[in-house]
Design an enzyme around this catalytic site. Structure first.
Site, PDB file in Angstrom:
ATOM      1  N   ARG A 175       0.816  -1.217   0.000  1.00  0.00           N
ATOM      2  CA  ARG A 175       0.000   0.000   0.000  1.00  0.00           C
ATOM      3  C   ARG A 175       0.849   1.266   0.000  1.00  0.00           C
ATOM      4  O   ARG A 175       0.466   2.272  -0.605  1.00  0.00           O
ATOM      5  CB  ARG A 175      -0.936  -0.005   1.211  1.00  0.00           C
ATOM      6  CG  ARG A 175      -2.012   1.102   1.156  1.00  0.00           C
ATOM      7  CD  ARG A 175      -2.923   1.019   2.357  1.00  0.00           C
ATOM      8  NE  ARG A 175      -4.047   1.954   2.266  1.00  0.00           N
ATOM      9  CZ  ARG A 175      -4.403   2.794   3.230  1.00  0.00           C
ATOM     10  NH1 ARG A 175      -3.713   2.810   4.371  1.00  0.00           N
ATOM     11  NH2 ARG A 175      -5.435   3.599   3.082  1.00  0.00           N
TER      12      ARG A 175
ATOM     13  N   ALA B 282      -7.294   7.673  -0.157  1.00  0.00           N
ATOM     14  CA  ALA B 282      -7.120   6.224  -0.238  1.00  0.00           C
ATOM     15  C   ALA B 282      -8.055   5.615   0.797  1.00  0.00           C
ATOM     16  O   ALA B 282      -7.947   5.909   1.990  1.00  0.00           O
ATOM     17  CB  ALA B 282      -5.669   5.838   0.042  1.00  0.00           C
ATOM     18  N   SER B 283      -8.989   4.787   0.367  1.00  0.00           N
ATOM     19  CA  SER B 283      -9.986   4.212   1.274  1.00  0.00           C
ATOM     20  C   SER B 283      -9.320   3.331   2.329  1.00  0.00           C
ATOM     21  O   SER B 283      -8.219   2.796   2.121  1.00  0.00           O
ATOM     22  CB  SER B 283     -10.996   3.378   0.491  1.00  0.00           C
ATOM     23  OG  SER B 283     -11.680   4.161  -0.455  1.00  0.00           O
ATOM     24  N   ALA B 284      -9.995   3.175   3.449  1.00  0.00           N
ATOM     25  CA  ALA B 284      -9.510   2.254   4.476  1.00  0.00           C
ATOM     26  C   ALA B 284      -9.398   0.852   3.879  1.00  0.00           C
ATOM     27  O   ALA B 284     -10.331   0.386   3.214  1.00  0.00           O
ATOM     28  CB  ALA B 284     -10.455   2.247   5.670  1.00  0.00           C
ATOM     29  N   PRO B 285      -8.272   0.159   4.082  1.00  0.00           N
ATOM     30  CA  PRO B 285      -8.101  -1.174   3.480  1.00  0.00           C
ATOM     31  C   PRO B 285      -9.224  -2.153   3.809  1.00  0.00           C
ATOM     32  O   PRO B 285      -9.601  -2.967   2.966  1.00  0.00           O
ATOM     33  CB  PRO B 285      -6.761  -1.638   4.050  1.00  0.00           C
ATOM     34  CG  PRO B 285      -6.001  -0.363   4.265  1.00  0.00           C
ATOM     35  CD  PRO B 285      -7.036   0.626   4.735  1.00  0.00           C
TER      36      PRO B 285
END
Length: 395
Positions: free
Chosen positions: A41, A102-105
């Site tokens: 990431r 960036a979205s939460a994984p």
């Protein structure tokens, strides 16, 4: 990268996958674990990100100045703001508004699970962002089966660079995601990484019969809800919501409404009445209530006004239509458990009456939560429903 750096990255990646598994309630599927391990990431975050500050705003975090904090951010199970103010960074960060992230994984992998992908499927992603999600999809399906579209040229440039640097080459398009991308249609899946207030008809038209559209939903009233629609051969699509989620609104769906610029005018003469219904029961209530309001009230939004500099008014709740044509204000003098509240209403619609009716509907139907709601798309528009598509109303 040194052996120490490699080992730190691997440990951080393992820790993130464990956090995702805890969130999902089960281990990350092997195919997605392999994709995550091949797609670190931190390689998809820009050198500058914006993190929550102590005062509730945002503050800069630069990789060169704070490498450890930046790296820890990359492997935390949290969304990360990667752009503010559409790329026009203000000098004063009190004016900073997130415009890309960036979205939460954990939500990334939950959505990947909900897509229910199989080898050979073709996917259109709306909202490329950093390129991380497109990379995961490309690892699973192959570059040739993944198309991703992003409206912001600077974000597109970053995503293309990230994808290329990590060995991925999906089709990356700079354009308006609400239009889809007909050149590669039809798709087996369409997935949006931004929320919408209405599902664009083009997404349904560009999906194969039997395919699915997965999209975060919101209304002017509330941001939250993940909708999975199954597309039918007659051009309709229907589906239900899963657990709550919140995403940035698609740019073409944004509303720039301000109470005292666009809605409340000096020459308005509102009608006065009272209500026994507490404004906090309406606008400071659980997700179940708010979600229902979002589906029953359609074009209404609200805002709190604390200490409005009015005699005997401590807090005022405003409710208005998105066209600014009708509004209501409900006043509280600060008395705990007051029996009555003053209501002011202006415009052709009595919007507070509509709010009270929606609240009563929610109570009468057993206080339904998001899992009891669904949505159906037809060529004529979209209809919300409770429990079954036969019990529907237009949105």
């Amino acid at each position: 990268m040194t052996n120490h750096q490699n080992s730190s990255k691997e440990a951080a990646s393992r820790g993130l996958l464990q956090a995702i598994s805890r969130y999902l309630g089960s281990d990350v599927a092997p195919e997605w674990r392999r994709a995550a391990e091949a797609t670190p990431r931190h390689r998809f975050l820009p050198g500058r990100v914006w993190l929550p500050s102590e005062d509730g705003g945002l503050e800069r975090c630069d990789r060169e100045r704070e490498p450890e904090r930046w790296f820890a951010t990359a492997y935390a199970d949290e969304a990360v703001v990667t752009q503010i103010n559409d790329g026009q960074e203000p000098e004063d960060l009190s004016d900073a508004l997130p415009s890309s992230s960036a979205s939460a994984p954990s939500i990334v992998f939950r959505m990947l699970d909900l897509l229910d992908l199989a080898p050979g499927m073709r996917v259109l992603e709306i909202g490329t962002g950093t390129g991380f999600n497109a990379a995961l999809l490309s690892h699973r399906l192959g570059d040739v089966n993944v198309t991703t579209i992003e409206i912001d040229p600077a974000v597109v440039e970053l995503a293309r660079s990230n994808l290329k640097a990590n060995g991925y080459d999906p089709t990356v398009v700079c354009g308006d995601g609400s239009l889809g991308w007909s050149a590669e249609a039809p798709y087996d899946r369409v997935v949006a990484t931004c929320s919408v207030q209405h599902v664009p008809r083009t997404w349904i038209e560009q999906t194969r019969p039997g395919g699915a559209v997965l999209v975060p939903w919101e209304s002017p009233w509330i941001c939250g809800g993940l909708l999975r629609l199954t597309v039918k051969g007659d051009g309709t699509a229907t589906g239900r919501y899963t657990a709550d989620s919140a995403f940035m609104l698609m740019r073409t769906h944004r509303l720039d409404l301000r109470l005292f610029r666009d809605v409340v005018m000096n020459d308005h003469v509102p009608a006065e009445s009272t209500t026994a219904r507490s404004p906090w029961a309406i606008a400071d209530s659980p997700i179940e209530t708010q979600f229902a309001f979002g589906h029953r009230l359609g074009d209404l939004w609200y805002a709190w006004h604390h200490d409005p500099d009015l005699d005997d008014v401590e807090t005022r709740l405003w409710v208005a239509t998105t066209d600014g044509g009708s509004w209501a204000a409900v006043d509280s003098d600060g008395t705990d458990n007051a029996e009555r509240y003053t209501v002011w209403q202006h415009g052709p619609r009595r919007v507070w009456d509509e709010v009270e009716a929606a609240h009563q509907w929610w109570l009468d139907n057993g206080r339904p939560g998001p899992d009891r709601f669904g949505l159906t798309m037809t060529p004529e528009g979209q209809r919300a429903w409770l429990d079954h598509p036969a019990n529907s109303w237009p949105l």
